[in-house]
Design a protein around this motif. Structure first.
Motif, mmCIF file in Angstrom:
data_model
loop_
_atom_site.group_PDB
_atom_site.id
_atom_site.type_symbol
_atom_site.label_atom_id
_atom_site.label_comp_id
_atom_site.label_asym_id
_atom_site.label_seq_id
_atom_site.Cartn_x
_atom_site.Cartn_y
_atom_site.Cartn_z
ATOM 1 N N LYS A 4 0.818 -1.221 0.000
ATOM 2 C CA LYS A 4 0.000 0.000 0.000
ATOM 3 C C LYS A 4 0.846 1.262 0.000
ATOM 4 O O LYS A 4 0.497 2.246 -0.648
ATOM 5 N N THR A 5 1.967 1.249 0.709
ATOM 6 C CA THR A 5 2.835 2.424 0.770
ATOM 7 C C THR A 5 3.376 2.763 -0.613
ATOM 8 O O THR A 5 3.364 3.928 -1.033
ATOM 9 N N THR A 6 3.838 1.742 -1.337
ATOM 10 C CA THR A 6 4.364 1.952 -2.685
ATOM 11 C C THR A 6 3.270 2.434 -3.627
ATOM 12 O O THR A 6 3.486 3.364 -4.415
ATOM 13 N N MET A 7 2.104 1.827 -3.533
ATOM 14 C CA MET A 7 0.992 2.234 -4.403
ATOM 15 C C MET A 7 0.590 3.683 -4.131
ATOM 16 O O MET A 7 0.325 4.444 -5.066
ATOM 17 N N ASN A 8 0.554 4.092 -2.876
ATOM 18 C CA ASN A 8 0.214 5.480 -2.541
ATOM 19 C C ASN A 8 1.280 6.443 -3.040
ATOM 20 O O ASN A 8 0.963 7.539 -3.517
ATOM 21 N N ALA A 9 2.549 6.046 -2.932
ATOM 22 C CA ALA A 9 3.633 6.907 -3.415
ATOM 23 C C ALA A 9 3.517 7.122 -4.922
ATOM 24 O O ALA A 9 3.690 8.242 -5.415
ATOM 25 N N ILE A 10 3.198 6.068 -5.657
ATOM 26 C CA ILE A 10 3.022 6.189 -7.106
ATOM 27 C C ILE A 10 1.798 7.046 -7.416
ATOM 28 O O ILE A 10 1.836 7.919 -8.281
ATOM 29 N N ARG A 11 0.718 6.802 -6.714
ATOM 30 C CA ARG A 11 -0.522 7.538 -6.940
ATOM 31 C C ARG A 11 -0.335 9.045 -6.715
ATOM 32 O O ARG A 11 -0.929 9.867 -7.399
ATOM 33 N N ASN A 12 0.525 9.408 -5.761
ATOM 34 C CA ASN A 12 0.720 10.816 -5.416
ATOM 35 C C ASN A 12 1.942 11.449 -6.088
ATOM 36 O O ASN A 12 2.240 12.611 -5.842
#
Length: 87
Positions: A4-12
């Protein structure tokens, strides 16, 4: 799978960061392809699945930087090293 941390970093991420991520992914894929290609030699018997999912068997004729040239009963194929398996 991405956490989830990686996905949020990419999303933002902004555009420049996304461009850097894309370049890193391309470089890693290229490295993996070279590693796989180095496990094969000219003359090796190999197989792969064509676009219809049919198994195609052949012999390696030439190893190029991005593809491997395979001779089969149906002609010559340029195949990505990651799609080949030893027979």
């Amino acid at each position: 799978m991405l956490n989830k941390t990686t996905m949020n970093a990419i999303r933002n991420a902004d555009n420049n960061t996304l461009d850097a991520i894309v370049e890193m992914v391309k470089a890693r894929r290229s490295m993996i392809s070279r590693e796989v290609a180095s496990s094969f030699s000219v003359g090796d018997a190999v197989f792969f699945n064509d676009k219809r999912g049919m198994k195609v068997t052949g012999t390696i004729l030439k190893i190029n930087p991005k593809t491997i040239r395979v001779s089969t009963n149906n002609g010559l194929w340029k195949v990505s090293p990651s799609l080949l398996k030893a027979s």
